[in-house]
Design a protein around this motif. Structure first.
Motif, PDB file in Angstrom:
ATOM      1  N   ALA A   1       0.835  -1.211   0.000  1.00  0.00           N
ATOM      2  CA  ALA A   1       0.000   0.000   0.000  1.00  0.00           C
ATOM      3  C   ALA A   1       0.867   1.256   0.000  1.00  0.00           C
ATOM      4  O   ALA A   1       0.564   2.224  -0.709  1.00  0.00           O
ATOM      5  CB  ALA A   1      -0.935  -0.004   1.205  1.00  0.00           C
ATOM      6  N   MET A   2       1.942   1.252   0.794  1.00  0.00           N
ATOM      7  CA  MET A   2       2.871   2.398   0.804  1.00  0.00           C
ATOM      8  C   MET A   2       3.468   2.622  -0.583  1.00  0.00           C
ATOM      9  O   MET A   2       3.529   3.760  -1.073  1.00  0.00           O
ATOM     10  CB  MET A   2       4.010   2.160   1.801  1.00  0.00           C
ATOM     11  CG  MET A   2       3.655   2.341   3.234  1.00  0.00           C
ATOM     12  SD  MET A   2       5.042   1.941   4.331  1.00  0.00           S
ATOM     13  CE  MET A   2       6.362   2.932   3.673  1.00  0.00           C
ATOM     14  N   ALA A   3       3.910   1.544  -1.225  1.00  0.00           N
ATOM     15  CA  ALA A   3       4.498   1.657  -2.557  1.00  0.00           C
ATOM     16  C   ALA A   3       3.462   2.141  -3.571  1.00  0.00           C
ATOM     17  O   ALA A   3       3.759   2.976  -4.429  1.00  0.00           O
ATOM     18  CB  ALA A   3       5.089   0.312  -2.981  1.00  0.00           C
ATOM     19  N   THR A   4       2.232   1.648  -3.435  1.00  0.00           N
ATOM     20  CA  THR A   4       1.154   2.048  -4.343  1.00  0.00           C
ATOM     21  C   THR A   4       0.847   3.537  -4.209  1.00  0.00           C
ATOM     22  O   THR A   4       0.769   4.259  -5.207  1.00  0.00           O
ATOM     23  CB  THR A   4      -0.112   1.207  -4.063  1.00  0.00           C
ATOM     24  OG1 THR A   4       0.208  -0.178  -4.281  1.00  0.00           O
ATOM     25  CG2 THR A   4      -1.256   1.618  -4.954  1.00  0.00           C
ATOM     26  N   VAL A   5       0.699   3.999  -2.988  1.00  0.00           N
ATOM     27  CA  VAL A   5       0.424   5.423  -2.758  1.00  0.00           C
ATOM     28  C   VAL A   5       1.594   6.272  -3.260  1.00  0.00           C
ATOM     29  O   VAL A   5       1.393   7.311  -3.888  1.00  0.00           O
ATOM     30  CB  VAL A   5       0.140   5.689  -1.264  1.00  0.00           C
ATOM     31  CG1 VAL A   5       0.129   7.172  -0.945  1.00  0.00           C
ATOM     32  CG2 VAL A   5      -1.176   5.050  -0.859  1.00  0.00           C
ATOM     33  N   GLY A   6       2.814   5.814  -3.003  1.00  0.00           N
ATOM     34  CA  GLY A   6       3.989   6.538  -3.491  1.00  0.00           C
ATOM     35  C   GLY A   6       4.024   6.637  -5.004  1.00  0.00           C
ATOM     36  O   GLY A   6       4.362   7.680  -5.559  1.00  0.00           O
TER      37      GLY A   6
ATOM     38  N   PHE B   1       4.474  -7.855  -6.861  1.00  0.00           N
ATOM     39  CA  PHE B   1       3.271  -8.300  -7.569  1.00  0.00           C
ATOM     40  C   PHE B   1       2.060  -7.454  -7.180  1.00  0.00           C
ATOM     41  O   PHE B   1       1.348  -6.933  -8.037  1.00  0.00           O
ATOM     42  CB  PHE B   1       3.008  -9.781  -7.271  1.00  0.00           C
ATOM     43  CG  PHE B   1       1.823 -10.320  -8.012  1.00  0.00           C
ATOM     44  CD1 PHE B   1       1.970 -10.850  -9.278  1.00  0.00           C
ATOM     45  CD2 PHE B   1       0.552 -10.281  -7.449  1.00  0.00           C
ATOM     46  CE1 PHE B   1       0.873 -11.340  -9.976  1.00  0.00           C
ATOM     47  CE2 PHE B   1      -0.552 -10.759  -8.139  1.00  0.00           C
ATOM     48  CZ  PHE B   1      -0.389 -11.292  -9.407  1.00  0.00           C
ATOM     49  N   ILE B   2       1.831  -7.324  -5.886  1.00  0.00           N
ATOM     50  CA  ILE B   2       0.648  -6.590  -5.404  1.00  0.00           C
ATOM     51  C   ILE B   2       0.701  -5.125  -5.830  1.00  0.00           C
ATOM     52  O   ILE B   2      -0.289  -4.569  -6.315  1.00  0.00           O
ATOM     53  CB  ILE B   2       0.525  -6.712  -3.872  1.00  0.00           C
ATOM     54  CG1 ILE B   2       0.232  -8.164  -3.482  1.00  0.00           C
ATOM     55  CG2 ILE B   2      -0.559  -5.782  -3.332  1.00  0.00           C
ATOM     56  CD1 ILE B   2       0.444  -8.453  -2.000  1.00  0.00           C
ATOM     57  N   THR B   3       1.858  -4.501  -5.645  1.00  0.00           N
ATOM     58  CA  THR B   3       2.004  -3.084  -5.996  1.00  0.00           C
ATOM     59  C   THR B   3       1.772  -2.847  -7.482  1.00  0.00           C
ATOM     60  O   THR B   3       1.040  -1.929  -7.864  1.00  0.00           O
ATOM     61  CB  THR B   3       3.399  -2.566  -5.599  1.00  0.00           C
ATOM     62  OG1 THR B   3       3.583  -2.752  -4.196  1.00  0.00           O
ATOM     63  CG2 THR B   3       3.579  -1.109  -5.964  1.00  0.00           C
ATOM     64  N   THR B   4       2.393  -3.664  -8.313  1.00  0.00           N
ATOM     65  CA  THR B   4       2.235  -3.487  -9.758  1.00  0.00           C
ATOM     66  C   THR B   4       0.786  -3.672 -10.178  1.00  0.00           C
ATOM     67  O   THR B   4       0.241  -2.879 -10.949  1.00  0.00           O
ATOM     68  CB  THR B   4       3.132  -4.475 -10.523  1.00  0.00           C
ATOM     69  OG1 THR B   4       4.471  -4.357 -10.045  1.00  0.00           O
ATOM     70  CG2 THR B   4       3.111  -4.192 -12.012  1.00  0.00           C
ATOM     71  N   TYR B   5       0.160  -4.703  -9.669  1.00  0.00           N
ATOM     72  CA  TYR B   5      -1.225  -4.968 -10.035  1.00  0.00           C
ATOM     73  C   TYR B   5      -2.146  -3.819  -9.605  1.00  0.00           C
ATOM     74  O   TYR B   5      -2.944  -3.316 -10.398  1.00  0.00           O
ATOM     75  CB  TYR B   5      -1.694  -6.297  -9.428  1.00  0.00           C
ATOM     76  CG  TYR B   5      -3.096  -6.660  -9.836  1.00  0.00           C
ATOM     77  CD1 TYR B   5      -3.348  -7.138 -11.117  1.00  0.00           C
ATOM     78  CD2 TYR B   5      -4.157  -6.499  -8.966  1.00  0.00           C
ATOM     79  CE1 TYR B   5      -4.641  -7.454 -11.515  1.00  0.00           C
ATOM     80  CE2 TYR B   5      -5.448  -6.811  -9.352  1.00  0.00           C
ATOM     81  CZ  TYR B   5      -5.686  -7.284 -10.622  1.00  0.00           C
ATOM     82  OH  TYR B   5      -6.963  -7.591 -11.008  1.00  0.00           O
ATOM     83  N   LEU B   6      -2.005  -3.387  -8.345  1.00  0.00           N
ATOM     84  CA  LEU B   6      -2.872  -2.314  -7.839  1.00  0.00           C
ATOM     85  C   LEU B   6      -2.660  -1.001  -8.583  1.00  0.00           C
ATOM     86  O   LEU B   6      -3.619  -0.318  -8.948  1.00  0.00           O
ATOM     87  CB  LEU B   6      -2.642  -2.103  -6.347  1.00  0.00           C
ATOM     88  CG  LEU B   6      -3.147  -3.197  -5.415  1.00  0.00           C
ATOM     89  CD1 LEU B   6      -2.767  -2.883  -3.973  1.00  0.00           C
ATOM     90  CD2 LEU B   6      -4.654  -3.372  -5.556  1.00  0.00           C
TER      91      LEU B   6
ATOM     92  N   ALA C   1      10.076  -7.704 -13.688  1.00  0.00           N
ATOM     93  CA  ALA C   1      11.264  -6.896 -13.407  1.00  0.00           C
ATOM     94  C   ALA C   1      11.346  -6.539 -11.923  1.00  0.00           C
ATOM     95  O   ALA C   1      12.399  -6.707 -11.289  1.00  0.00           O
ATOM     96  CB  ALA C   1      11.253  -5.623 -14.260  1.00  0.00           C
ATOM     97  N   TRP C   2      10.249  -6.041 -11.348  1.00  0.00           N
ATOM     98  CA  TRP C   2      10.276  -5.682  -9.927  1.00  0.00           C
ATOM     99  C   TRP C   2      10.428  -6.920  -9.044  1.00  0.00           C
ATOM    100  O   TRP C   2      11.072  -6.871  -8.001  1.00  0.00           O
ATOM    101  CB  TRP C   2       9.034  -4.881  -9.546  1.00  0.00           C
ATOM    102  CG  TRP C   2       9.209  -3.403  -9.702  1.00  0.00           C
ATOM    103  CD1 TRP C   2      10.334  -2.675  -9.412  1.00  0.00           C
ATOM    104  CD2 TRP C   2       8.246  -2.457 -10.156  1.00  0.00           C
ATOM    105  NE1 TRP C   2      10.120  -1.345  -9.664  1.00  0.00           N
ATOM    106  CE2 TRP C   2       8.842  -1.174 -10.130  1.00  0.00           C
ATOM    107  CE3 TRP C   2       6.933  -2.566 -10.581  1.00  0.00           C
ATOM    108  CZ2 TRP C   2       8.180  -0.026 -10.502  1.00  0.00           C
ATOM    109  CZ3 TRP C   2       6.273  -1.407 -10.957  1.00  0.00           C
ATOM    110  CH2 TRP C   2       6.889  -0.151 -10.918  1.00  0.00           C
ATOM    111  N   SER C   3       9.848  -8.056  -9.462  1.00  0.00           N
ATOM    112  CA  SER C   3      10.009  -9.290  -8.691  1.00  0.00           C
ATOM    113  C   SER C   3      11.462  -9.751  -8.701  1.00  0.00           C
ATOM    114  O   SER C   3      11.992 -10.186  -7.670  1.00  0.00           O
ATOM    115  CB  SER C   3       9.112 -10.396  -9.241  1.00  0.00           C
ATOM    116  OG  SER C   3       7.760 -10.066  -9.063  1.00  0.00           O
ATOM    117  N   LEU C   4      12.101  -9.658  -9.850  1.00  0.00           N
ATOM    118  CA  LEU C   4      13.517 -10.026  -9.951  1.00  0.00           C
ATOM    119  C   LEU C   4      14.357  -9.153  -9.019  1.00  0.00           C
ATOM    120  O   LEU C   4      15.220  -9.651  -8.286  1.00  0.00           O
ATOM    121  CB  LEU C   4      14.000  -9.886 -11.395  1.00  0.00           C
ATOM    122  CG  LEU C   4      15.481 -10.131 -11.648  1.00  0.00           C
ATOM    123  CD1 LEU C   4      15.844 -11.577 -11.345  1.00  0.00           C
ATOM    124  CD2 LEU C   4      15.836  -9.787 -13.089  1.00  0.00           C
TER     125      LEU C   4
END
Length: 167
Positions: free
Chosen positions: A16-21, A55-60, A77-80
């Motif tokens: 959620a923090m990454a998503t809001v950012g 995964f969660i951040t990218t999807y959201l 890429a972010w998962s790697l």
């Protein structure tokens, strides 16, 4: 590996923090805290947590910013990056901020290079796409350094206190 309710909640809050950012910084090309949050979280929590946060951040975020075939490549890429950072967390115990800052800088270029390779697979074009993306990769790399520097100490304190209490 079994994830506790506490760990899943922590992963959800970090995503959620990454998503809001990412939403907050979306108007500045390639400057966002997602990569730094994934790197720091995975470093302290492990590769699986880094993968899940990516995964969660990218999807959201892509639900709101635009979903497309690139979403899969962003997740990969972010998962790697998260998995590598999680593995670094298992072997680096001294001068972590220095290593994470260097890795964060390199990750900006790794992310862009990954997309250039995918573009080559899809279109057969690589060099022009890669070279034109280098300035944006540089912005991504610099923002990673900035966000890692700003977030390292708060994350280190949080994870040191909370993980000893719940593991």
């Amino acid at each position: 590996m079994r994830l506790s309710t506490y760990r899943l909640t922590l992963i959800a809050v970090l995503a959620a923090m990454a998503t809001v950012g990412r939403f907050f910084m979306q108007h500045i090309p390639n400057v966002q805290p997602v990569t730094a949050i994934i790197i720091l979280s995975a470093f302290f929590l492990g590769p699986l947590s880094g993968f899940l946060i990516a995964f969660i951040t990218t999807y959201l975020t892509n639900l709101a910013l635009g979903m497309g075939i690139w979403t899969l490549w962003q997740i990969l890429a972010w998962s790697l990056i998260g998995i590598i950072s999680g593995l670094l967390g298992k072997i680096i115990h001294r001068r972590a901020l220095v290593f994470l800052t260097i890795f964060g800088f390199l990750s900006g270029f790794l992310f862009g290079f990954f997309f250039s390779l995918i573009n080559y697979i899809v279109t057969g074009k690589f060099l022009a796409y890669y070279l034109l993306g280098l300035p944006l990769d540089f912005y991504h790399a610099l923002s990673n350094v900035l966000f890692i520097y700003l977030l390292y100490r708060p994350f280190a304190r949080l994870f040191a206190r909370e993980l000893t209490r719940h593991n």
